[in-house]
Design a protein around this motif. Structure first.
Motif, PDB file in Angstrom:
ATOM      1  N   CYS A  19      30.084  47.870  41.327  1.00 62.84           N
ATOM      2  CA  CYS A  19      31.250  47.142  41.826  1.00 62.84           C
ATOM      3  C   CYS A  19      32.165  48.090  42.589  1.00 62.84           C
ATOM      4  O   CYS A  19      31.859  49.266  42.755  1.00 62.84           O
ATOM      5  CB  CYS A  19      31.996  46.477  40.668  1.00 62.84           C
ATOM      6  SG  CYS A  19      32.554  47.639  39.403  1.00 62.84           S
ATOM      7  N   SER A  38      33.935  35.653  36.666  1.00 67.88           N
ATOM      8  CA  SER A  38      33.602  35.602  38.094  1.00 67.88           C
ATOM      9  C   SER A  38      34.785  36.051  38.945  1.00 67.88           C
ATOM     10  O   SER A  38      34.613  36.731  39.962  1.00 67.88           O
ATOM     11  CB  SER A  38      33.159  34.194  38.495  1.00 67.88           C
ATOM     12  OG  SER A  38      34.189  33.246  38.275  1.00 67.88           O
ATOM     13  N   ALA A  39      36.002  35.692  38.531  1.00 67.19           N
ATOM     14  CA  ALA A  39      37.187  36.086  39.295  1.00 67.19           C
ATOM     15  C   ALA A  39      37.347  37.603  39.311  1.00 67.19           C
ATOM     16  O   ALA A  39      37.687  38.196  40.343  1.00 67.19           O
ATOM     17  CB  ALA A  39      38.431  35.425  38.713  1.00 67.19           C
ATOM     18  N   SER A  41      34.939  39.887  38.862  1.00 71.09           N
ATOM     19  CA  SER A  41      33.877  40.473  39.690  1.00 71.09           C
ATOM     20  C   SER A  41      34.146  40.230  41.170  1.00 71.09           C
ATOM     21  O   SER A  41      33.946  41.129  42.001  1.00 71.09           O
ATOM     22  CB  SER A  41      32.520  39.897  39.282  1.00 71.09           C
ATOM     23  OG  SER A  41      32.135  40.373  38.002  1.00 71.09           O
ATOM     24  N   ASN A  42      34.609  39.043  41.526  1.00 70.45           N
ATOM     25  CA  ASN A  42      34.908  38.737  42.928  1.00 70.45           C
ATOM     26  C   ASN A  42      36.064  39.583  43.460  1.00 70.45           C
ATOM     27  O   ASN A  42      36.150  39.834  44.663  1.00 70.45           O
ATOM     28  CB  ASN A  42      35.239  37.256  43.090  1.00 70.45           C
ATOM     29  CG  ASN A  42      34.007  36.372  43.004  1.00 70.45           C
ATOM     30  OD1 ASN A  42      32.888  36.812  43.281  1.00 70.45           O
ATOM     31  ND2 ASN A  42      34.195  35.122  42.611  1.00 70.45           N
ATOM     32  N   THR A  66      28.244  31.210  35.668  1.00 68.78           N
ATOM     33  CA  THR A  66      28.933  32.373  36.225  1.00 68.78           C
ATOM     34  C   THR A  66      28.268  32.812  37.528  1.00 68.78           C
ATOM     35  O   THR A  66      28.950  33.136  38.516  1.00 68.78           O
ATOM     36  CB  THR A  66      28.938  33.535  35.212  1.00 68.78           C
ATOM     37  OG1 THR A  66      29.514  33.087  33.974  1.00 68.78           O
ATOM     38  CG2 THR A  66      29.749  34.712  35.733  1.00 68.78           C
ATOM     39  N   THR A  70      29.893  33.612  41.395  1.00 66.73           N
ATOM     40  CA  THR A  70      29.953  34.951  41.990  1.00 66.73           C
ATOM     41  C   THR A  70      28.545  35.468  42.265  1.00 66.73           C
ATOM     42  O   THR A  70      27.613  35.201  41.497  1.00 66.73           O
ATOM     43  CB  THR A  70      30.699  35.948  41.077  1.00 66.73           C
ATOM     44  OG1 THR A  70      30.802  37.213  41.757  1.00 66.73           O
ATOM     45  CG2 THR A  70      29.998  36.147  39.742  1.00 66.73           C
ATOM     46  N   SER A  71      28.423  36.216  43.341  1.00 62.42           N
ATOM     47  CA  SER A  71      27.151  36.876  43.650  1.00 62.42           C
ATOM     48  C   SER A  71      27.217  38.352  43.277  1.00 62.42           C
ATOM     49  O   SER A  71      26.265  39.093  43.484  1.00 62.42           O
ATOM     50  CB  SER A  71      26.845  36.742  45.145  1.00 62.42           C
ATOM     51  OG  SER A  71      27.883  37.326  45.923  1.00 62.42           O
ATOM     52  N   ARG A  72      28.332  38.755  42.693  1.00 61.08           N
ATOM     53  CA  ARG A  72      28.534  40.166  42.349  1.00 61.08           C
ATOM     54  C   ARG A  72      28.104  40.439  40.905  1.00 61.08           C
ATOM     55  O   ARG A  72      28.019  39.527  40.095  1.00 61.08           O
ATOM     56  CB  ARG A  72      30.006  40.535  42.563  1.00 61.08           C
ATOM     57  CG  ARG A  72      30.432  40.360  44.018  1.00 61.08           C
ATOM     58  CD  ARG A  72      31.774  40.961  44.286  1.00 61.08           C
ATOM     59  NE  ARG A  72      32.144  40.831  45.691  1.00 61.08           N
ATOM     60  CZ  ARG A  72      33.202  41.418  46.243  1.00 61.08           C
ATOM     61  NH1 ARG A  72      33.997  42.176  45.498  1.00 61.08           N
ATOM     62  NH2 ARG A  72      33.459  41.257  47.527  1.00 61.08           N
ATOM     63  N   GLU A 210      43.325  32.638  36.639  1.00 60.61           N
ATOM     64  CA  GLU A 210      41.951  32.179  36.465  1.00 60.61           C
ATOM     65  C   GLU A 210      41.533  32.083  34.994  1.00 60.61           C
ATOM     66  O   GLU A 210      40.476  31.546  34.684  1.00 60.61           O
ATOM     67  CB  GLU A 210      40.989  33.113  37.209  1.00 60.61           C
ATOM     68  CG  GLU A 210      41.194  33.139  38.722  1.00 60.61           C
ATOM     69  CD  GLU A 210      42.218  34.169  39.183  1.00 60.61           C
ATOM     70  OE1 GLU A 210      42.250  34.478  40.381  1.00 60.61           O
ATOM     71  OE2 GLU A 210      42.998  34.684  38.319  1.00 60.61           O
TER      72      GLU A 210
END
Length: 336
Positions: A19, A38-39, A41-42, A66, A70-72, A210
């Motif tokens: 990340c 997700s928030a 990570s995004n 999740t 997010t794709s992270r 979030e």
């Protein structure tokens, strides 16, 4: 703001986590779910799903949900005493989860191999230097050093002491993340300079926009000071009760009564020690859910770290991470 020195100090942690910012979110049951994870990570941090007492089917759905947000990279925190631990590990492997965090004690036999079989990185908690060395020898990929200032289940030693004890010995061997009582970037900068690869924060994210935590739960956090986050008391030395730090409320007294109830069951021979431990854990899971989801701030469990006094407003995750990074960068700049 661009902070080359801060980026350099975090480089090992960000490379390990995959990340942009080496800030992990602590796995808080009912709070660290798809939306908050997700928030984070995004926003460039590293979200971690709190599996807690989830069944394999529930975890399967939570990971899938999740991934839809997010794709992270993000991780999954599993409890070592979960009766279906190996099934949960299989669920993580099915979804190609990149990082698994094991909490609640030493990894059971075969669990390290099972987690790493599909290439996942394993992170474990090290509450003492001897255990940190043992975990490193066992093949763990990274450690979290969490002090007693943290919320939820805690050990007896402060973050600052653990960091001084463990970082000089272990940081050269594998990434070590520091957790417990961290609420501002100045502390992050200090631990990075001591050799930490990054940090883990939980309490600081509870009042994020979030976060799905009930507004009454968030309100309790916004009103609280550091001294309001107290550790639970063990009333029977036979019970393997790990202290829990939470905001003091009537629910704190309910836990004392629960311990007496379980102790009486032990006396009567109707439960063994493992069942007694599970009953205590199920109590916390239920009490925390009542507070986080239902907003029962009187009878539920308000698990919080001592950094709760630094949670002063509800704001987006991205702004929390940006503020922490700005504070850390400014602290480093001020030292020349």
């Amino acid at each position: 703001m661009n902070h080359p020195r801060l980026d350099a100090l975090m480089a090992r942690g960000t490379a390990f986590l995959g990340c942009e910012t080496a800030i992990m979110c602590g796995a808080m049951s009912w709070v660290s779910e798809r939306n908050l994870v997700s928030a984070i990570s995004n926003a460039g941090g590293f979200g971690v799903i709190a599996c807690g007492a989830m069944t394999p089917d529930l975890l399967d759905r939570e990971i899938a949900a999740t991934k839809a947000l997010t794709s992270r990279p993000f991780g999954v925190n599993l409890i070592t005493m979960h009766p279906q631990l190996f099934d949960l590990i299989d669920v993580c492997a099915k979804h190609d989860v990149t990082h698994v965090v094991l909490a609640g004690g030493l990894p059971p036999k075969g669990s390290i191999e099972a987690i790493k079989a599909k290439g996942a990185k394993l992170i474990c908690f090290a509450p003492a230097l001897a255990l940190a060395k043992k975990l490193a020898r066992s093949g763990v990929d990274a450690l979290v050093v969490e002090g007693m200032e943290a919320g939820g289940h805690i050990g007896p030693v402060s973050t600052s002491v653990l960091a001084q004890e463990i970082l000089p010995e272990m940081a050269a061997q594998l990434p070590v993340f520091v957790a417990g009582g961290i609420g501002r970037g100045e502390a992050i900068a200090a631990y990075l300079e001591m050799g930490a690869a990054g940090v883990q924060l939980g309490t600081r994210f509870v009042c994020a926009h979030e976060s799905i935590a009930h507004h009454a739960f968030k309100k309790a956090f916004l009103r609280a000071s550091a001294r309001d986050a107290v550790a639970s008391v063990q009333i029977d030395p036979r019970l393997p009760v790990i202290p829990v730090r939470a905001l003091k409320n009537p629910g704190t007294e309910n836990f004392t009564a629960k311990q007496r109830e379980v102790a009486n069951l032990l006396d009567g021979g109707s439960v063994d020690m493992m069942e007694a431990q599970l009953q205590i854990e199920h109590y916390w899971a239920g009490a925390l859910r009542r507070a986080v989801i239902d907003g029962d701030v009187e009878g539920g469990s308000l698990m919080a770290g001592q950094s709760v006094g630094m949670v002063t407003k509800e704001e987006p995750v991205a702004e929390i991470i940006a503020a922490l990074m700005s504070e850390a960068g400014a602290a480093l700049d001020g030292r020349g």
